[in-house]
Scaffold this motif. Structure first.
Motif, PDB file in Angstrom:
ATOM      1  N   GLY A   8       0.773  -1.284   0.062  1.00  0.00           N
ATOM      2  CA  GLY A   8      -0.033   0.099   0.209  1.00  0.00           C
ATOM      3  C   GLY A   8       0.721   1.293   0.105  1.00  0.00           C
ATOM      4  N   GLY A   9       2.060   1.165   0.044  1.00  0.00           N
ATOM      5  CA  GLY A   9       2.981   2.374   0.104  1.00  0.00           C
ATOM      6  C   GLY A   9       3.099   3.224  -1.287  1.00  0.00           C
ATOM      7  N   GLY A  10       3.523   4.029  -1.537  1.00  0.00           N
ATOM      8  CA  GLY A  10       3.561   4.878  -2.542  1.00  0.00           C
ATOM      9  C   GLY A  10       3.797   6.286  -2.726  1.00  0.00           C
ATOM     10  N   LEU A  11       3.468   6.998  -3.601  1.00  0.00           N
ATOM     11  CA  LEU A  11       3.851   8.489  -3.736  1.00  0.00           C
ATOM     12  C   LEU A  11       2.699   9.314  -3.661  1.00  0.00           C
ATOM     13  CD1 LEU A  11       5.843  10.942  -4.368  1.00  0.00           C
ATOM     14  CD2 LEU A  11       5.454  10.471  -6.774  1.00  0.00           C
ATOM     15  N   VAL A  12       2.441  10.128  -2.800  1.00  0.00           N
ATOM     16  CA  VAL A  12       1.236  11.003  -2.598  1.00  0.00           C
ATOM     17  C   VAL A  12       1.575  12.295  -2.349  1.00  0.00           C
ATOM     18  CG1 VAL A  12       1.157  10.387  -0.108  1.00  0.00           C
ATOM     19  CG2 VAL A  12      -0.987  10.956  -1.366  1.00  0.00           C
ATOM     20  N   GLN A  13       0.894  13.319  -2.620  1.00  0.00           N
ATOM     21  CA  GLN A  13       0.946  14.936  -2.425  1.00  0.00           C
ATOM     22  C   GLN A  13       0.490  15.054  -0.973  1.00  0.00           C
ATOM     23  OE1 GLN A  13      -1.140  16.884  -5.627  1.00  0.00           O
ATOM     24  NE2 GLN A  13       0.700  17.030  -6.684  1.00  0.00           N
ATOM     25  N   ALA A  14       1.252  16.178  -0.713  1.00  0.00           N
ATOM     26  CA  ALA A  14       0.845  16.571   0.916  1.00  0.00           C
ATOM     27  C   ALA A  14      -0.772  16.693   0.868  1.00  0.00           C
ATOM     28  CB  ALA A  14       1.637  17.976   0.959  1.00  0.00           C
ATOM     29  N   GLY A  15      -1.351  16.323   1.931  1.00  0.00           N
ATOM     30  CA  GLY A  15      -2.725  16.611   2.188  1.00  0.00           C
ATOM     31  C   GLY A  15      -3.341  15.290   1.739  1.00  0.00           C
ATOM     32  N   GLY A  16      -2.697  14.519   1.210  1.00  0.00           N
ATOM     33  CA  GLY A  16      -3.664  13.102   0.676  1.00  0.00           C
ATOM     34  C   GLY A  16      -3.382  12.181   1.648  1.00  0.00           C
ATOM     35  N   SER A  17      -4.061  11.087   1.299  1.00  0.00           N
ATOM     36  CA  SER A  17      -4.030   9.800   1.939  1.00  0.00           C
ATOM     37  C   SER A  17      -3.772   8.504   1.430  1.00  0.00           C
ATOM     38  CB  SER A  17      -5.720   9.550   2.254  1.00  0.00           C
ATOM     39  OG  SER A  17      -6.260  10.613   2.990  1.00  0.00           O
ATOM     40  N   LEU A  18      -3.279   7.619   2.203  1.00  0.00           N
ATOM     41  CA  LEU A  18      -2.782   6.264   1.842  1.00  0.00           C
ATOM     42  C   LEU A  18      -3.328   5.342   2.936  1.00  0.00           C
ATOM     43  CD1 LEU A  18       1.019   6.584   0.733  1.00  0.00           C
ATOM     44  CD2 LEU A  18      -0.924   5.998  -0.762  1.00  0.00           C
ATOM     45  N   ARG A  19      -3.522   3.970   2.522  1.00  0.00           N
ATOM     46  CA  ARG A  19      -3.899   3.152   3.505  1.00  0.00           C
ATOM     47  C   ARG A  19      -2.880   1.952   3.136  1.00  0.00           C
ATOM     48  NH1 ARG A  19      -8.424   2.062   6.184  1.00  0.00           N
ATOM     49  NH2 ARG A  19      -8.788  -0.066   6.803  1.00  0.00           N
ATOM     50  N   LEU A  20      -2.159   1.606   4.335  1.00  0.00           N
ATOM     51  CA  LEU A  20      -1.173   0.438   4.251  1.00  0.00           C
ATOM     52  C   LEU A  20      -1.687  -0.817   4.811  1.00  0.00           C
ATOM     53  CD1 LEU A  20       1.893   2.430   5.765  1.00  0.00           C
ATOM     54  CD2 LEU A  20       1.039   2.217   3.291  1.00  0.00           C
ATOM     55  N   SER A  21      -1.451  -1.880   4.413  1.00  0.00           N
ATOM     56  CA  SER A  21      -1.999  -3.246   4.797  1.00  0.00           C
ATOM     57  C   SER A  21      -0.787  -4.021   5.206  1.00  0.00           C
ATOM     58  CB  SER A  21      -2.965  -3.733   3.749  1.00  0.00           C
ATOM     59  OG  SER A  21      -4.057  -2.894   3.460  1.00  0.00           O
ATOM     60  N   CYS A  22      -1.096  -5.045   6.002  1.00  0.00           N
ATOM     61  CA  CYS A  22      -0.166  -6.025   6.585  1.00  0.00           C
ATOM     62  C   CYS A  22      -0.884  -7.135   6.723  1.00  0.00           C
ATOM     63  CB  CYS A  22       0.533  -5.551   7.660  1.00  0.00           C
ATOM     64  SG  CYS A  22       1.698  -6.673   8.340  1.00  0.00           S
ATOM     65  N   ALA A  23      -0.162  -8.364   5.856  1.00  0.00           N
ATOM     66  CA  ALA A  23      -0.792  -9.587   5.993  1.00  0.00           C
ATOM     67  C   ALA A  23       0.169 -10.606   6.945  1.00  0.00           C
ATOM     68  CB  ALA A  23      -1.301 -10.073   4.795  1.00  0.00           C
ATOM     69  N   VAL A  24      -0.237 -11.242   7.828  1.00  0.00           N
ATOM     70  CA  VAL A  24       0.624 -12.060   8.499  1.00  0.00           C
ATOM     71  C   VAL A  24       0.054 -13.466   8.593  1.00  0.00           C
ATOM     72  CG1 VAL A  24       1.429 -12.373  10.917  1.00  0.00           C
ATOM     73  CG2 VAL A  24       0.877 -10.231  10.194  1.00  0.00           C
ATOM     74  N   SER A  25       0.912 -14.329   8.515  1.00  0.00           N
ATOM     75  CA  SER A  25       0.754 -15.970   8.600  1.00  0.00           C
ATOM     76  C   SER A  25       1.843 -16.501   9.398  1.00  0.00           C
ATOM     77  CB  SER A  25       0.799 -16.373   6.932  1.00  0.00           C
ATOM     78  OG  SER A  25       2.019 -16.328   6.327  1.00  0.00           O
ATOM     79  N   GLY A  26       1.519 -17.756   9.857  1.00  0.00           N
ATOM     80  CA  GLY A  26       2.468 -18.404  10.541  1.00  0.00           C
ATOM     81  C   GLY A  26       2.337 -18.002  12.248  1.00  0.00           C
ATOM     82  N   ILE A  27       1.566 -17.258  12.614  1.00  0.00           N
ATOM     83  CA  ILE A  27       1.560 -17.186  14.118  1.00  0.00           C
ATOM     84  C   ILE A  27      -0.192 -17.309  14.385  1.00  0.00           C
ATOM     85  CG2 ILE A  27       3.535 -15.675  13.988  1.00  0.00           C
ATOM     86  CD1 ILE A  27       1.506 -13.112  14.028  1.00  0.00           C
ATOM     87  N   THR A  28      -0.380 -17.386  15.788  1.00  0.00           N
ATOM     88  CA  THR A  28      -1.412 -17.198  16.307  1.00  0.00           C
ATOM     89  C   THR A  28      -1.994 -15.689  16.516  1.00  0.00           C
ATOM     90  OG1 THR A  28      -1.140 -19.166  17.663  1.00  0.00           O
ATOM     91  CG2 THR A  28      -3.097 -18.080  18.189  1.00  0.00           C
ATOM     92  N   PHE A  29      -2.468 -15.109  15.650  1.00  0.00           N
ATOM     93  CA  PHE A  29      -2.589 -13.588  15.336  1.00  0.00           C
ATOM     94  C   PHE A  29      -3.015 -13.005  16.740  1.00  0.00           C
ATOM     95  CE2 PHE A  29      -2.231 -10.204  12.608  1.00  0.00           C
ATOM     96  CZ  PHE A  29      -3.516  -9.417  12.643  1.00  0.00           C
ATOM     97  N   TYR A  30      -4.229 -13.529  17.306  1.00  0.00           N
ATOM     98  CA  TYR A  30      -4.902 -12.813  18.250  1.00  0.00           C
ATOM     99  C   TYR A  30      -3.986 -12.781  19.415  1.00  0.00           C
ATOM    100  CZ  TYR A  30      -5.948 -17.222  20.686  1.00  0.00           C
ATOM    101  OH  TYR A  30      -5.771 -18.467  21.229  1.00  0.00           O
ATOM    102  N   MET A  31      -2.802 -13.636  19.497  1.00  0.00           N
ATOM    103  CA  MET A  31      -1.991 -13.405  20.663  1.00  0.00           C
ATOM    104  C   MET A  31      -0.812 -12.382  20.476  1.00  0.00           C
ATOM    105  SD  MET A  31      -2.976 -15.525  23.081  1.00  0.00           S
ATOM    106  CE  MET A  31      -1.599 -15.639  24.009  1.00  0.00           C
TER     107      MET A  31
END
Length: 118
Positions: A8-31
């Motif tokens: 989700g990263g990238g180039l954006v102008q000042a005042g703009g918005s970005l949404r980063l996402s992170c996907a995780v595997s191999g762990i008990t996520f809620y812990m």
């Protein structure tokens, strides 16, 4: 094998918005406490925000009111919505997973670059 993958990263102008996402595997996520950190060239890595499984959050002062961290325990994902971006937000953004009870279980993604132009 634990995998932590940001997107989700990238180039954006000042005042703009970005949404980063992170996907995780191999762990008990809620812990795990999930977090976003950032590191600009020549600077130390710093906390942006963290979120516990139950939804408790912590934000760095610079992130309060502009950034929102969220997680989906069913999908093993954590997002960072960034609004009103400033050039000083330019940095590599890294996703982190740290076990609630055993902090030696600490995993990082490779990072995603966010560049904010003035």
């Amino acid at each position: 094998q634990v995998q932590v993958v940001e997107s989700g990263g990238g180039l954006v102008q000042a005042g703009g918005s970005l949404r980063l996402s992170c996907a995780v595997s191999g762990i008990t996520f809620y812990m795990y406490v999930m977090g976003w950190y950032r590191q600009a060239p020549g600077k130390q890595r710093e906390l942006v925000a963290t979120i516990r499984s139950g939804g408790d959050t912590i934000y760095a002062d610079f992130a309060k009111g502009r950034f929102t961290i969220s997680r989906d325990n069913a999908k093993n994902t954590v997002d960072l919505q960034m609004n009103s971006l400033k050039p000083e937000d330019t940095a590599g953004y890294y996703c982190n997973a740290i076990h609630e009870l055993n902090p030696t279980r600490n995993y990082w993604g490779q990072g995603t670059q966010v560049t904010v132009s003035s």
